[in-house]
Design a protein around this motif. Structure first.
Motif, PDB file in Angstrom:
ATOM      1  N   GLU A   1       0.844  -1.196   0.000  1.00  0.00           N
ATOM      2  CA  GLU A   1       0.000   0.000   0.000  1.00  0.00           C
ATOM      3  C   GLU A   1       0.881   1.248   0.000  1.00  0.00           C
ATOM      4  OE1 GLU A   1      -3.157   0.280   2.755  1.00  0.00           O
ATOM      5  OE2 GLU A   1      -3.770  -1.822   2.522  1.00  0.00           O
ATOM      6  N   GLY A   2       0.462   2.225  -0.794  1.00  0.00           N
ATOM      7  CA  GLY A   2       1.229   3.451  -0.932  1.00  0.00           C
ATOM      8  C   GLY A   2       2.275   3.393  -2.024  1.00  0.00           C
TER       9      GLY A   2
ATOM     10  N   SER B   1      -7.432   6.178  -8.011  1.00  0.00           N
ATOM     11  CA  SER B   1      -6.781   7.044  -7.036  1.00  0.00           C
ATOM     12  C   SER B   1      -7.741   7.499  -5.946  1.00  0.00           C
ATOM     13  CB  SER B   1      -6.173   8.269  -7.727  1.00  0.00           C
ATOM     14  OG  SER B   1      -7.172   9.021  -8.382  1.00  0.00           O
TER      15      SER B   1
ATOM     16  N   GLU C   1      -1.690   5.001  -6.423  1.00  0.00           N
ATOM     17  CA  GLU C   1      -1.362   5.650  -5.159  1.00  0.00           C
ATOM     18  C   GLU C   1      -0.161   6.585  -5.282  1.00  0.00           C
ATOM     19  OE1 GLU C   1      -2.898   1.885  -2.416  1.00  0.00           O
ATOM     20  OE2 GLU C   1      -0.816   1.967  -3.107  1.00  0.00           O
TER      21      GLU C   1
END
Length: 525
Positions: free
Chosen positions: A176-177, A234, A182
């Motif tokens: 994640e990220g 997004s 992202e």
């Protein structure tokens, strides 16, 4: 063998001198800002190109669309327009046509492997700066998110009014990220790892010691590598579309990905916004499995060649979609590969006429096809040996979007705006030097027709450029090659012909000095 110097030692030795020392006398480039790579000022070329772009904007009423097409591990010698094609058992009529109708670059450079290249073109920064010096593999533990502090081209284009989509392979972080939607892309549809990382747990014939050993397979699966086709936005959810459960599914994946990109192109064309599409093929990265519809497509009949022919056919579908949607004349298209062929997987590998392959900074590892196509804007039939680094796509896209003022100021940008080189009928490259790093080691540089090595990767067996290669210092003097008379980098010409070109070491020194104010980031790789 001489012991390899570390990056920290190199920087320590270099930082004893004032910042940005004088480059060599060969250097024509000018630094316009402290954090921007110097470029060769070709003012009339730039002015004429700007007039050309302004006229197009008056006609279309908006900024141009931008489409990057990245093939995975395609060798310089694979497409017919680069000496391959029919001659090596795999016709590539679409890439050949785009080259005939556009600009074929003969000195286009990537990084030595996939993650470094993919990160570099999206950030305009060398991997040693971002910390993305090698692929992030299942089981790796990162100390920080490598995207922290980075600004992707998708983010800049989004702020300039573009809709951005990445379809296909990512391979620049699965956590994640770190995923495309992202770090600046509006939308992502694809697979996060390389296709071998997906299929090796399914291929009993090739990996029986993994797939037929229940304990090993369970432990491998516990690493948590992502084997799914995912769709993310997004400002929305990330969902799993499907999970690869067979080699046939993986073989057909690229067609499914192109189906999606074609559908979105048709939708984008109806909207008011310009769009940025980065379409990244899963193929021709090993392991290649046939799309059931195209088995035996190539004259060779080998899996790699069939995959190359399929990719060429699918590139044709992407370009046709742009034409059918009525946006081809307002779309900049660039077709390339993320590095040289992965010869360690031979015969499931491509071809390069140069020394080395993926995993090295010899020409075979980093010189790749580069085809720039823009109907009505790039004159047909152009061929140039002007030096082009794939990082230049970052600055060029930002310029086409009219967003130069949004270039990051707090980090060093290694890319150069090459808009005028690509679009001017007689365009010359604005880039003077390409610097080659192997992980955290500066190994070589190219300037004009000269290639200078201070470290080299030497395979210890045929084709073993990754699994059985040794990095070593070159010895008493840098190895200097003239690529115009020795493109295979077989015999240095330094003290026998051009001893004064040892001054290219000044280019390496000036380059290393940029790390004083802008130090490299360490992410745990």
């Amino acid at each position: 063998m001489a012991r390899t110097a570390t990056l920290s030692l190199l920087l320590f030795l270099v930082f004893a001198t004032p910042a940005y020392p004088q480059a060599s006398k060969l250097n024509r480039a000018v630094r316009t800002a402290e954090n921007l790579e110097p470029s060769i000022p070709l003012l009339e070329q730039a002015r004429e190109t700007e007039r050309k772009l302004a006229e197009l904007r008056r006609t279309t009423g908006k900024r141009p669309n931008i489409v990057w097409i990245i093939v995975d591990d395609m060798g310089y010698g694979d497409p017919g327009c680069y000496g391959g094609g029919n001659a090596v058992g795999a016709d590539t009529p679409v890439m050949d046509r785009l080259a005939r109708e556009g600009l074929r670059l003969t000195s286009c450079y990537s990084q030595h492997t996939c993650t470094p290249t993919r990160s570099a073109i999206l950030t305009g920064r060398l991997p040693v700066r971002t910390g993305l010096i090698r692929p992030i593999l299942a089981g790796d533990t990162l100390t920080v998110n490598p995207w922290d502090g980075e600004t992707s081209v998708a983010k800049i284009l989004g702020e300039a009014g573009y809709y951005s989509l990445l379809t296909g392979k990512w391979h620049i972080g699965e956590g994640e990220g770190m995923r495309p939607h992202e770090v600046g892309f509006d939308e992502y549809y694809g697979y996060l790892p390389a296709q071998k990382e997906i299929t090796q747990a399914l291929d009993t014939r090739r990996y029986p010691d993994l797939t037929l050993d229940a304990d090993k397979l369970e432990r491998y699966e516990s690493i948590g590598a992502e084997h799914a086709l995912i769709h993310g936005f997004s400002m929305g959810d990330t969902k799993t579309v499907s999970t690869v459960k067979s080699l046939e599914e993986m073989g057909a994946a690229d067609e499914q990905l192109v189906d999606f990109s074609v559908e979105r192109i048709m939708e984008f064309a109806k909207g008011e916004k310009p769009f940025f599409l980065e379409h990244c093929f899963m193929k021709v990265h090993t392991d290649n499995f046939a799309n059931p519809k195209y088995k035996g497509l190539s004259a060779s009949k080998y899996a790699y060649k069939d995959s190359l022919c399929e990719v060429d056919l699918l590139i044709g579908r992407l370009v046709k979609a742009l034409d059918d949607a009525g946006v081809l004349e307002n779309t900049f298209v660039f077709v390339t590969s993320d590095n040289g062929p992965q010869m360690d997987a031979w015969p499931d590998a491509g071809y390069t006429p140069f020394r080395g392959a993926k995993g090295t900074t010899w020409e075979g590892g980093v010189r790749v096809p580069g085809i720039a196509y823009w109907k009505g804007m790039i004159s047909p039939g152009r061929v140039s040996d002007g030096v082009f680094d794939l990082m230049d796509l970052f600055n060029t896209a930002v310029h086409l979007a009219g967003a130069d003022a949004e270039l990051p100021r707090e980090v060093y940008i290694d890319g150069i705006d090459q808009t005028a080189f690509l679009l001017h009928d007689e365009g010359e490259s604005n880039r003077e030097c390409v610097f080659f790093w192997w992980k955290s080691e500066l190994t070589a540089l190219r300037m004009r027709e000269y290639k200078w090595h201070q470290k080299v990767l030497l395979p210890q067996s045929t084709f073993m450029h990754i699994d059985m290669a040794v990095l070593q210092d070159v010895g008493t003097a840098p190895w200097l090659f003239n690529l115009y008379i020795d493109p295979k980098e077989e015999l240095p010409v330094g003290h026998r012909r051009n001893a004064w070109l040892a001054s290219l070491g000044a280019e390496a020194k000036a380059h290393l000095m940029t790390f004083k104010k802008y130090p490299p980031k360490k992410v745990g790789l």
